[in-house]
Design a protein around this motif. Structure first.
Motif, PDB file in Angstrom:
ATOM      1  N   PRO A   1       0.809  -1.230   0.000  1.00  0.00           N
ATOM      2  CA  PRO A   1       0.000   0.000   0.000  1.00  0.00           C
ATOM      3  C   PRO A   1       0.842   1.280   0.000  1.00  0.00           C
ATOM      4  O   PRO A   1       0.299   2.339   0.211  1.00  0.00           O
ATOM      5  CB  PRO A   1      -0.749  -0.124   1.337  1.00  0.00           C
TER       6      PRO A   1
ATOM      7  N   GLU B   1      -2.597   1.478  -3.947  1.00  0.00           N
ATOM      8  CA  GLU B   1      -2.516   0.244  -4.735  1.00  0.00           C
ATOM      9  C   GLU B   1      -1.101   0.139  -5.296  1.00  0.00           C
ATOM     10  O   GLU B   1      -0.260   0.994  -5.052  1.00  0.00           O
ATOM     11  CB  GLU B   1      -3.506   0.312  -5.910  1.00  0.00           C
TER      12      GLU B   1
ATOM     13  N   ASN C   1      -8.843   4.370  -0.300  1.00  0.00           N
ATOM     14  CA  ASN C   1      -7.858   3.567   0.436  1.00  0.00           C
ATOM     15  C   ASN C   1      -7.283   4.313   1.636  1.00  0.00           C
ATOM     16  O   ASN C   1      -6.214   3.939   2.146  1.00  0.00           O
ATOM     17  CB  ASN C   1      -6.734   3.128  -0.514  1.00  0.00           C
TER      18      ASN C   1
END
Ligand SMILES: Nc1nc2c(c(=O)[nH]1)N(C=O)[C@@H](CNc1ccc(C(=O)N[C@@H](CCC(=O)O)C(=O)O)cc1)CN2
Ligand SMILES: Nc1nc2c(ncn2[C@@H]2O[C@H](COP(=O)(O)OP(=O)(O)OP(=O)(O)O)[C@@H](O)[C@H]2O)c(=O)[nH]1
Ligand SMILES: [K+]
Length: 459
Positions: free
Chosen positions: A72, A78, A123
């Protein structure tokens, strides 16, 4: 918002020619893409590797740097793969096509506007206010705006909003714990100093609101429109304010047939100044083109935050000026500018009139222009406080205002004799929801869609 984790790619640099250009891909696992693009080369995460970029047939398209970020630990959270090549539009299109082709088996597709940053948000790499700051930093038109956007991007705005949320939650928990013991409600507000705590939150909110409202000025600026009879010097004044010749200045009346606009900055505040066609009274024999210009002028006036009504100080007002003044929309501040004081003999000055502030200046001689700049800043509500500003969006100001409103209701409930603690708690909850929407903890999907769709592709 559904979490689409299919890999995406786009050209990340601005269209056009540049020293270098970047094609960026993001996805859950891009190791297969890296292997397909750079067979035999092992890319170390976060290390630039100088490699040839080859098409499917093995022909070299460009040579550049490949950069791999392993999830991460990347911008999006990503896997991210960057191809940093030479910055030509054709080279970059070829590189992008090659990346899409190499990723076909992975269902790699072209990214939508803002999709990299949306993923960073989903995220938890950035909260919503920070994600918005990314777009605002890119769009900043002045250094002051860029500084404030950068301040928000670093999380300073999110931090103060978060502190407000925390304080609100703490007070709410205290109140809700008491709700189960109705016999203690009466004493509760006294003992816990709930009113004092509430006041602390309201004061902190006021400070954040002030910094955000001032910051919003840096982002939005002011729409200023120049109107007046032909030849009073509107174009000259625009040039004087802008400091360059952006509008056509001629001694022929009616030279400016269409609007000319220029964004200038005064103490970092963008002023979008629109110069309009001179307004003549309808019976003064105007042609069709000029009439269309005049109609557009009124269209611009309708959008203005400030109207600058120019008059020739050496001639005084004419019949057309009465028509001009009569047509001004209510509620929009008007500055009456008496130009050409070099001819009339007036001193440069500001005279607060009953209906509009009067400023005496000379656009051509550049005398008194600072008086006008200062007046525009005053109208904008600009205050030099020296405190750091957050480049807030209207959405943030609305949320802060609504939170303030709920806290005000909460205070009213607390002030009443039959202290209704459940209503007090409910208003705190509503205030908390408003504050949380700023950083995106409670933000409807459709709003997220709107926010990110306004980003550029590749961001
Ligand atoms: N080449 C390049 N330049 C760029 C970007 C980019 O994506 N690529 N950015 C894109 O907008 C901005 C920089 N933003 C970035 C933010 C986070 C990470 C990152 O790798 N974060 C990791 C590791 C952090 C660390 O090492 O401390 C992480 O968050 O885990 C990279 C770029 C501006 N310049
Ligand atoms: N003496 C003097 N002349 C000025 C001043 N400001 C403008 N002028 C002159 O007035 C004339 C008209 O100026 P513009 O700026 O083109 O006027 P405008 O209002 O934009 O004119 P339109 O395009 O017809 O609407 C030019 O010859 C300018 O040089 C001033 O402060 N003093
Ligand atoms: K003119």
């Amino acid at each position: 918002m559904k979490l689409d984790t299919s890999p995406i790619a786009a050209i990340a640099t601005a269209p056009g020619r540049g020293g270098i250009g970047v094609v960026r891909a993001s996805g859950k696992d891009l190791s297969a893409l890296a292997a397909a693009l750079f067979p035999g080369t092992k890319l170390t995460p976060r290390h630039a590797t100088y490699v040839p970029f080859k098409d499917a047939a093995g022909t070299v398209i460009d040579e550049g740097l490949a950069l791999y970020f392993k999830a991460p630990h990347s911008y999006t959270g990503e896997d991210v793969l960057e191809l940093q090549g030479h910055g030509g539009p054709v080279v970059l299109r070829m590189l992008l096509a090659r990346v899409l082709e190499a990723g076909r088996d992975l269902d790699l597709r072209l990214a939508e506007p803002g999709e990299f940053t949306r993923r960073a948000f989903l995220n938890d790499k950035l909260d919503l206010a920070q994600a918005e700051a990314v777009a605002d930093l890119i769009d900043a038109s002045t250094e002051a705006a860029a500084k404030s956007a950068s301040q928000s991007l670093s999380g300073a705005f999110s931090k103060v909003v978060h502190e407000l949320v925390e304080k609100t939650i703490n007070l709410r928990m205290l109140v809700e714990a008491t709700l189960d013991f109705p016999e203690e409600e009466i004493d509760f507000l006294e003992k816990s100093n709930a009113r004092g705590q509430l006041k602390g939150i309201v004061d902190a909110l006021e400070a954040v609101f002030r910094q955000a409202a001032q910051g919003a000025l840096l982002r939005e600026g002011l729409n200023v429109v120049l109107v007046g009879q032909p030849n009073v010097g509107k174009s000259s004044l625009l040039n004087a304010l802008a400091g360059s010749d952006v509008a056509i200045v001629t001694p022929i009346a009616g030279t400016t047939r269409d609007k000319v606009s220029e964004t200038i900055q005064v103490e970092g505040i963008p002023l979008n100044i629109v110069d309009t066609a001179g307004i003549r009274a309808i019976d003064e024999g105007i042609d069709v083109v000029e009439r269309i210009g005049i109609e557009r002028t009124w269209g611009e006036v309708g959008k203005a935050d400030v109207i600058l009504h120019l008059l020739d100080a050496s001639l005084g007002p004419a019949k057309a000026d009465e028509e001009i003044v009569a047509a001004f929309p209510a509620g929009v501040p008007v500055v009456r500018i008496w130009n050409k004081i070099d001819l009339s003999g007036h001193q440069p000055s500001v005279d607060p009139g009953a209906d509009a502030v009067n400023i005496y200046l000379s656009a051509h001689e550049k005398i008194g222009i600072d008086l006008l700049r200062a007046e525009l800043l005053r109208i904008a509500g600009w205050q030099q406080t020296g405190e750091s500003l957050y480049l807030a969006r209207e959405r943030h100001l609305v949320a802060l205002r609504q939170a303030r409103e709920h806290l005000r209701y909460a205070a009213e409930h607390a002030a009443q004799d039959d202290q209704s603690l459940d209503l007090f708690a409910e208003e705190l909850r509503l205030a908390q929801d408003q504050l949380s929407s700023i950083t995106g903890q409670f933000t409807p999907d459709d709003l997220l869609g709107v926010i990110f769709s306004r980003f550029c592709i590749g961001k």
